[in-house]
Motif scaffolding. Structure first.
Motif, short mmCIF file in Angstrom:
data_model
loop_
_atom_site.label_atom_id
_atom_site.label_comp_id
_atom_site.label_asym_id
_atom_site.label_seq_id
_atom_site.Cartn_x
_atom_site.Cartn_y
_atom_site.Cartn_z
N ASP A 259 -3.39 -0.37 -5.35
CA ASP A 259 -3.14 0.40 -4.12
C ASP A 259 -1.71 0.91 -4.01
O ASP A 259 -1.35 1.53 -3.01
CB ASP A 259 -3.46 -0.46 -2.90
CG ASP A 259 -4.95 -0.75 -2.76
OD1 ASP A 259 -5.74 0.06 -3.26
OD2 ASP A 259 -5.30 -1.78 -2.16
N THR A 260 -0.87 0.62 -5.03
CA THR A 260 0.52 1.08 -4.98
C THR A 260 0.78 2.10 -6.08
O THR A 260 0.04 2.20 -7.06
CB THR A 260 1.50 -0.08 -5.16
OG1 THR A 260 1.43 -0.56 -6.50
CG2 THR A 260 1.21 -1.22 -4.20
N PRO B 278 -5.89 2.00 2.30
CA PRO B 278 -5.57 2.45 0.95
C PRO B 278 -6.60 3.45 0.43
O PRO B 278 -7.80 3.33 0.70
CB PRO B 278 -5.61 1.16 0.12
CG PRO B 278 -5.52 0.04 1.10
CD PRO B 278 -6.16 0.55 2.35
N GLY B 279 -6.11 4.44 -0.32
CA GLY B 279 -7.00 5.35 -1.02
C GLY B 279 -7.38 6.61 -0.29
O GLY B 279 -8.07 7.47 -0.85
N THR C 131 -0.91 -4.22 -7.44
CA THR C 131 -2.31 -3.90 -7.16
C THR C 131 -2.54 -2.43 -7.50
O THR C 131 -1.61 -1.67 -7.78
CB THR C 131 -2.66 -4.11 -5.66
OG1 THR C 131 -2.06 -3.07 -4.88
CG2 THR C 131 -2.19 -5.47 -5.17
N ARG D 170 -11.29 -3.53 0.58
CA ARG D 170 -9.86 -3.19 0.41
C ARG D 170 -9.07 -3.62 1.63
O ARG D 170 -9.63 -3.92 2.69
CB ARG D 170 -9.71 -1.69 0.14
CG ARG D 170 -10.00 -0.79 1.32
CD ARG D 170 -9.97 0.68 0.93
NE ARG D 170 -11.12 1.05 0.10
CZ ARG D 170 -11.21 2.19 -0.58
NH1 ARG D 170 -10.21 3.06 -0.56
NH2 ARG D 170 -12.29 2.45 -1.29
N ASN E 21 5.77 3.96 -0.47
CA ASN E 21 5.14 2.66 -0.67
C ASN E 21 5.82 1.63 0.22
O ASN E 21 7.04 1.60 0.33
CB ASN E 21 5.25 2.23 -2.14
CG ASN E 21 4.47 0.97 -2.43
OD1 ASN E 21 3.28 0.92 -2.19
ND2 ASN E 21 5.14 -0.05 -2.94
N GLN F 183 -4.27 5.70 -5.45
CA GLN F 183 -4.53 4.53 -4.65
C GLN F 183 -5.98 4.07 -4.72
O GLN F 183 -6.91 4.85 -4.61
CB GLN F 183 -4.14 4.78 -3.17
CG GLN F 183 -2.65 4.94 -2.95
CD GLN F 183 -2.22 6.38 -2.97
OE1 GLN F 183 -2.48 7.09 -3.94
NE2 GLN F 183 -1.56 6.82 -1.90
N HIS F 184 -6.11 2.77 -4.86
CA HIS F 184 -7.34 2.01 -4.97
C HIS F 184 -8.11 2.27 -6.26
O HIS F 184 -9.18 1.72 -6.46
CB HIS F 184 -8.26 2.22 -3.76
CG HIS F 184 -9.10 1.00 -3.49
ND1 HIS F 184 -8.55 -0.22 -3.19
CD2 HIS F 184 -10.45 0.80 -3.50
CE1 HIS F 184 -9.50 -1.11 -3.03
NE2 HIS F 184 -10.67 -0.53 -3.22
N VAL G 155 0.84 -1.19 0.00
CA VAL G 155 0.00 0.00 0.00
C VAL G 155 0.88 1.24 0.00
O VAL G 155 1.83 1.35 0.78
CB VAL G 155 -0.94 0.03 1.23
CG1 VAL G 155 -1.78 1.31 1.23
CG2 VAL G 155 -1.83 -1.20 1.26
#
Length: 560
Positions: free
Chosen positions: A506-507, A411-412, A504, A385, A340, A478-479, A324
């Motif tokens: 989320d990164t 995340p996000g 993903t 998530r 990250n 993110q997300h 994440v």
């Protein structure tokens, strides 16, 4: 007494006061340390623009600068107390007491403060008030023999050191009386060091050695207090507990990082940010030192079954790994406050479902060990998530600065609404009933991360040789995920950059444009990203407040 000597006596008395209050705060709790409480109060009262200016100007050293500023103010007040006490013994304690009262107010207005929190301030002020006159007395030694002032005889009126009863003599006491015709009596002793004298007492002259000896003793007391404070705050115990902690293997490992996720270009941010380089932005002037043996997490509020977990309870649950990227809302366009990491923890959603969050609870109000609060939209945490109660970061136990023993990772969302460090409580509530720390200070209540991109290479202001040049950086959404990155030079056409892989959404993703033919002269390079929803980041510039900066990152370089 010279002014510098009086000021030094005040400074040492102030250092003793701080040195005594520190171990006392270690016994009570770290937030009861008066300078830290005063600094925290300054953070609380500071307007958003001042907080943003401090982060822009001092970066992650903003708390160090603030605490140093508090100590400088205290030092100035202590020096003033010494100067005033040299004139009138009552003035010094009055100044120290006034600043002690301000410190006491700051301590008692901290979240969760109780009557015992006043003890470090009271003991510190008492130590300072005791030390100051002691130092001033040590700075004066008996004058040489033969310079004693006789007491007035029986029946004599009150006399002072310079004249007859009821009056005063304007001539300095250390000068011999002139003889008629302007001469001096050769039988009188020569003038001596300026002295302080009272009727019936021996003359006392300034004693540099006595003052310095006493000052060194006071400094030793202050230093011993600092060492004792370090030990009593549990720093050594917490560091030992952290170092000796064996983390269970994840029940759900993170996906393997795809080949090509890290382009390994020198100067480009690596896919995983090392813990030592991961940004830190929080309000904690004194980092909470929480012993995992004493840590508990309470989940209550609008729930059917309140839950309380110990650290051992948490580690006994299935642990999940997730990659994440976190970002601070204070991050300017192209700024450094993003990183990250691979996190290990327990899914927060699982714990919340056990507690039974009631319908209508749209906010999770989490609290830190130091009283800071954070409001997270509950629907985001429960939408599937990897929102974690994290216990590890990049394969090692959480660093203390990053929330040991447990922190939130969602995340996000920007960190101010999602990333509570040293978390101890989560309350299911509503946005229309409760406010978190930053909301009443003008920040948005929710705070989803905006699509952003940054140029890492070349650096702003760089001088480059002409020819083929690499342009590279990172982008994040993110997300949602990053779908494309484009680069342009000098306002020309946008060109598609090559994206690195990402495990993903989320990164962040690295990107590179490696075929720019740099020509001599000055050039401006810009970048923009498009997320997986098809939305391209806006070029419209907006400040970080109230919900994150917008605009395109640009760097200017010179090609020779």
């Amino acid at each position: 007494m010279p002014s510098w000597a009086a000021a030094l006596a005040g400074l040492v008395a102030g250092a003793v006061a701080v040195g005594v209050s520190l171990p006392a705060a270690g016994v009570v709790k770290a937030s009861a340390f008066p300078p830290a409480a005063a600094g925290a109060a300054a953070v609380d009262l500071a307007p958003a623009w001042l907080k943003d200016w401090a982060i822009r100007t001092f970066g992650e050293h903003d708390k160090t600068v603030l605490l140093a500023g508090v100590l400088l103010v205290l030092a100035a007040a202590a020096a003033a107390a010494g100067l005033l006490a040299a004139r009138n013994p009552r003035y010094g304690p009055a100044v120290l007491g006034a600043f002690g009262a301000l410190g006491l107010l700051a301590v008692l207005t901290r979240p969760g403060a109780g009557p015992a929190d006043a003890l470090p301030t009271l003991l510190g002020v008492a130590a300072g008030v005791f030390t100051l006159p002691l130092l001033l007395r040590r700075a004066l030694a008996p004058a040489p023999a033969g310079r004693r002032r006789p007491s007035p005889g029986p029946g004599a009126g009150p006399r002072d050191a310079s004249g007859p009863a009821g009056g005063s003599d304007p001539r300095p006491a250390s000068h011999p009386d002139p003889l008629p015709g302007g001469g001096s009596d050769p039988q009188r002793p020569a003038p001596q060091t300026p002295a302080v004298m009272r009727a019936g007492e021996e003359l006392r002259a300034f004693d540099r050695r006595g003052l310095l000896t006493a000052a060194l003793g006071g400094a030793a007391v202050a230093g011993a207090g600092a060492v004792a404070g370090r030990l009593l705050t549990g720093r050594a115990e917490v560091d030992t507990a952290r170092a000796g902690l064996a983390l269970p293997r994840p029940a759900v490992p993170a996906r393997p990082v795809p080949a090509g996720s890290d382009l390994r270009i020198p100067g480009l941010s690596p896919f995983f940010t090392p813990n030592r380089d991961f940004y830190r932005v929080d309000t904690a002037l004194v980092v909470p030192r929480v012993d995992p043996a004493d840590w508990t997490l309470r989940i209550g509020g609008m729930v059917d079954r309140p839950v309380e977990l110990t650290f051992a309870d948490l580690l006994a649950r299935p642990l999940v790994e997730a990659d994440v990227t976190l970002c601070c809302v204070s991050n300017e366009v192209g700024g450094p406050y993003v990183g990250n990491a691979r996190w290990l923890g327990v899914r927060l959603a699982d714990v919340l479902r056990e507690a039974g969050v009631r319908a209508g609870a749209d906010m999770l109000l989490s609290s830190s060990a130091d009283g800071w609060t954070c409001g997270t939209p509950s629907d985001v945490v429960l939408d599937g998530r990897d929102a974690l109660l994290a216990v590890a970061m990049n394969g090692e136990t959480l660093p203390v600065d990053h929330g040991f023993p447990v922190r939130l990772v969602v995340p996000g969302l920007y960190g101010y609404v999602s990333a509570t460090k040293w978390v101890t409580e989560i309350k299911a509530t509503r946005f229309d009933r409760d406010e978190a720390y930053w909301t009443p200070r003008g920040w948005s209540a929710r705070g989803p991360v905006k699509t952003q991109s940054r140029i890492d290479l070349p650096k702003a202001g760089a001088e480059l040789p002409a020819g083929r040049t690499v342009i590279a950086g990172v982008a994040w959404a993110q997300h949602r995920g990053v779908d494309a990155v484009e680069v342009r030079v000098d306002g020309g056409p946008w060109r598609q950059a090559r994206l690195a892989e990402a495990p993903t959404a989320d990164t962040w993703r690295q990107w590179v444009l490696d075929d720019w033919d740099a020509t001599p002269g000055g050039h401006t390079i810009e970048v923009r990203a498009t997320d997986a929803t098809g939305r391209t980041q806006t070029a419209e510039r907006a400040p970080v407040a109230p919900d994150g900066a917008t605009g395109l990152h640009a760097v200017t370089v010179t090609v020779t």
